[in-house]
Write a protein that holds these residues in place. Structure first.
Motif, PDB file in Angstrom:
ATOM      1  N   GLY A   1       0.828  -1.210   0.000  1.00  0.00           N
ATOM      2  CA  GLY A   1       0.000   0.000   0.000  1.00  0.00           C
ATOM      3  C   GLY A   1       0.853   1.247   0.000  1.00  0.00           C
ATOM      4  O   GLY A   1       2.021   1.221  -0.378  1.00  0.00           O
ATOM      5  N   ASP A   2       0.247   2.347   0.455  1.00  0.00           N
ATOM      6  CA  ASP A   2       0.899   3.644   0.417  1.00  0.00           C
ATOM      7  C   ASP A   2       1.271   4.186   1.791  1.00  0.00           C
ATOM      8  O   ASP A   2       2.087   5.095   1.900  1.00  0.00           O
ATOM      9  CB  ASP A   2      -0.021   4.669  -0.264  1.00  0.00           C
ATOM     10  N   LEU A   3       0.652   3.665   2.839  1.00  0.00           N
ATOM     11  CA  LEU A   3       0.937   4.124   4.186  1.00  0.00           C
ATOM     12  C   LEU A   3       0.872   2.939   5.134  1.00  0.00           C
ATOM     13  O   LEU A   3      -0.147   2.238   5.206  1.00  0.00           O
ATOM     14  CB  LEU A   3      -0.062   5.207   4.616  1.00  0.00           C
ATOM     15  N   LEU A   4       1.978   2.670   5.842  1.00  0.00           N
ATOM     16  CA  LEU A   4       2.042   1.525   6.751  1.00  0.00           C
ATOM     17  C   LEU A   4       1.908   1.980   8.190  1.00  0.00           C
ATOM     18  O   LEU A   4       2.713   2.763   8.698  1.00  0.00           O
ATOM     19  CB  LEU A   4       3.359   0.767   6.574  1.00  0.00           C
ATOM     20  N   VAL A   5       0.886   1.459   8.851  1.00  0.00           N
ATOM     21  CA  VAL A   5       0.646   1.701  10.270  1.00  0.00           C
ATOM     22  C   VAL A   5       1.068   0.461  11.045  1.00  0.00           C
ATOM     23  O   VAL A   5       0.638  -0.650  10.726  1.00  0.00           O
ATOM     24  CB  VAL A   5      -0.843   1.986  10.546  1.00  0.00           C
ATOM     25  N   VAL A   6       1.911   0.641  12.064  1.00  0.00           N
ATOM     26  CA  VAL A   6       2.322  -0.463  12.927  1.00  0.00           C
ATOM     27  C   VAL A   6       1.799  -0.194  14.335  1.00  0.00           C
ATOM     28  O   VAL A   6       2.135   0.833  14.943  1.00  0.00           O
ATOM     29  CB  VAL A   6       3.849  -0.642  12.954  1.00  0.00           C
ATOM     30  N   ALA A   7       0.999  -1.100  14.853  1.00  0.00           N
ATOM     31  CA  ALA A   7       0.456  -0.981  16.205  1.00  0.00           C
ATOM     32  C   ALA A   7       1.187  -1.960  17.121  1.00  0.00           C
ATOM     33  O   ALA A   7       1.278  -3.154  16.820  1.00  0.00           O
ATOM     34  CB  ALA A   7      -1.045  -1.266  16.198  1.00  0.00           C
ATOM     35  N   LEU A   8       1.709  -1.447  18.227  1.00  0.00           N
ATOM     36  CA  LEU A   8       2.480  -2.256  19.163  1.00  0.00           C
ATOM     37  C   LEU A   8       1.670  -2.564  20.418  1.00  0.00           C
ATOM     38  O   LEU A   8       1.029  -1.674  20.987  1.00  0.00           O
ATOM     39  CB  LEU A   8       3.751  -1.520  19.589  1.00  0.00           C
ATOM     40  N   ASN A   9       1.745  -3.818  20.872  1.00  0.00           N
ATOM     41  CA  ASN A   9       1.159  -4.166  22.165  1.00  0.00           C
ATOM     42  C   ASN A   9       1.867  -3.396  23.277  1.00  0.00           C
ATOM     43  O   ASN A   9       3.095  -3.301  23.280  1.00  0.00           O
ATOM     44  CB  ASN A   9       1.315  -5.658  22.449  1.00  0.00           C
ATOM     45  N   ASP A  10       1.109  -2.858  24.225  1.00  0.00           N
ATOM     46  CA  ASP A  10       1.761  -2.208  25.356  1.00  0.00           C
ATOM     47  C   ASP A  10       2.375  -3.266  26.274  1.00  0.00           C
ATOM     48  O   ASP A  10       2.231  -4.481  26.043  1.00  0.00           O
ATOM     49  CB  ASP A  10       0.791  -1.269  26.091  1.00  0.00           C
ATOM     50  N   ASP A  11       3.098  -2.828  27.295  1.00  0.00           N
ATOM     51  CA  ASP A  11       3.852  -3.765  28.122  1.00  0.00           C
ATOM     52  C   ASP A  11       2.954  -4.778  28.832  1.00  0.00           C
ATOM     53  O   ASP A  11       3.289  -5.967  28.920  1.00  0.00           O
ATOM     54  CB  ASP A  11       4.692  -2.999  29.144  1.00  0.00           C
ATOM     55  N   ASP A  12       1.819  -4.327  29.350  1.00  0.00           N
ATOM     56  CA  ASP A  12       0.924  -5.248  30.059  1.00  0.00           C
ATOM     57  C   ASP A  12       0.374  -6.317  29.127  1.00  0.00           C
ATOM     58  O   ASP A  12       0.291  -7.495  29.498  1.00  0.00           O
ATOM     59  CB  ASP A  12      -0.230  -4.474  30.707  1.00  0.00           C
ATOM     60  N   SER A  13      -0.002  -5.932  27.910  1.00  0.00           N
ATOM     61  CA  SER A  13      -0.562  -6.934  26.998  1.00  0.00           C
ATOM     62  C   SER A  13       0.521  -7.897  26.506  1.00  0.00           C
ATOM     63  O   SER A  13       0.251  -9.067  26.263  1.00  0.00           O
ATOM     64  CB  SER A  13      -1.282  -6.274  25.811  1.00  0.00           C
ATOM     65  N   VAL A  14       1.779  -7.428  26.398  1.00  0.00           N
ATOM     66  CA  VAL A  14       2.873  -8.337  26.050  1.00  0.00           C
ATOM     67  C   VAL A  14       3.041  -9.384  27.146  1.00  0.00           C
ATOM     68  O   VAL A  14       3.213 -10.579  26.872  1.00  0.00           O
ATOM     69  CB  VAL A  14       4.200  -7.567  25.837  1.00  0.00           C
ATOM     70  N   ARG A  15       2.984  -8.940  28.408  1.00  0.00           N
ATOM     71  CA  ARG A  15       3.107  -9.901  29.513  1.00  0.00           C
ATOM     72  C   ARG A  15       1.981 -10.917  29.489  1.00  0.00           C
ATOM     73  O   ARG A  15       2.202 -12.116  29.749  1.00  0.00           O
ATOM     74  CB  ARG A  15       3.127  -9.154  30.852  1.00  0.00           C
ATOM     75  N   ARG A  16       0.773 -10.476  29.178  1.00  0.00           N
ATOM     76  CA  ARG A  16      -0.352 -11.410  29.110  1.00  0.00           C
ATOM     77  C   ARG A  16      -0.160 -12.424  27.986  1.00  0.00           C
ATOM     78  O   ARG A  16      -0.507 -13.602  28.124  1.00  0.00           O
ATOM     79  CB  ARG A  16      -1.668 -10.653  28.899  1.00  0.00           C
ATOM     80  N   LEU A  17       0.393 -11.962  26.869  1.00  0.00           N
ATOM     81  CA  LEU A  17       0.539 -12.837  25.698  1.00  0.00           C
ATOM     82  C   LEU A  17       1.792 -13.701  25.744  1.00  0.00           C
ATOM     83  O   LEU A  17       1.785 -14.849  25.281  1.00  0.00           O
ATOM     84  CB  LEU A  17       0.566 -11.984  24.425  1.00  0.00           C
TER      85      LEU A  17
END
Length: 203
Positions: A69-85
């Motif tokens: 595409g023309d614009l790439l959006v990257v969404a990062l898990n915050d620290d708490d959700s990383v710990r959960r996952l």
């Protein structure tokens, strides 16, 4: 004009070299930027993940995503959700650092952080034309697939680079550290034994 070349205006060239770097934005800023980009006819690509220890697998995957595409959006898990996952020992790097590293990549346009276990609320709000994940997943594995296809978007799996997962990188680092500690302990014991033998000989 030489074959395989095209004309580029001075204005377009200037814009290409002075365009702002990828920016870490909140959800309101992201929504506004996506709205503006879409109004300008740009195709929005969205991906997400922990991106804890960035490696070649990540950069390969993000470059492929950007090409869709023309614009790439990257969404990062915050620290708490990383710990959960991922478990209590992760993330290795906090969200602020992870976002800064991803934002520095030339193929990434916008970065944001989210607190939920999946990016579904963001997908429903932004409705990107393309949702991308690495080839270690399949569309059927993802809860996001139904959401994206439901509004007419496309789900794309890009190539997976074997042995380049964050888990594998962290494992190799820990194994190397353990080997170094073991070697140091062995050397210390050998030195102590040699010193003891020298003392006995002197006696």
């Amino acid at each position: 004009m030489r074959r395989g070349t095209s004309v580029c205006t001075a204005a377009a060239l200037l814009e290409s070299v002075t365009a702002p770097a990828a920016t870490v934005v909140d959800h309101e800023e992201l929504a506004a930027a996506v709205t503006d980009a879409r109004a300008a006819g740009r195709r929005i690509v969205f991906t997400n993940g922990c991106f804890d220890v960035v490696h070649r697998g990540h950069t390969t995957y993000l470059r492929q995503a950007r090409d869709l595409g023309d614009l790439l959006v990257v969404a990062l898990n915050d620290d708490d959700s990383v710990r959960r996952l991922k478990g209590p020992e992760r993330p290795i790097n906090p969200a602020e650092d992870r976002a800064g590293v991803i934002a520095a990549l030339a193929c990434v346009d916008l970065v944001t952080v989210f607190a939920t276990d999946t990016p579904i609320p963001l997908l429903e709000r932004l409705r990107p034309e393309v949702y991308v994940k690495g080839g270690d997943y399949s569309p059927e594995m993802l809860r996001e697939t139904a959401v994206v296809r439901g509004y007419g978007g496309e789900v794309v799996m890009v190539d997976y680079v074997p042995e380049h997962s964050t888990t594998a990188v962290v494992r190799r680092i820990r194994e190397a550290a353990a080997a170094t500690e073991a070697a140091a302990a062995t050397e210390t014991i050998a030195s102590e034994v040699a010193a003891a033998d020298g003392s006995d000989g002197a006696a």
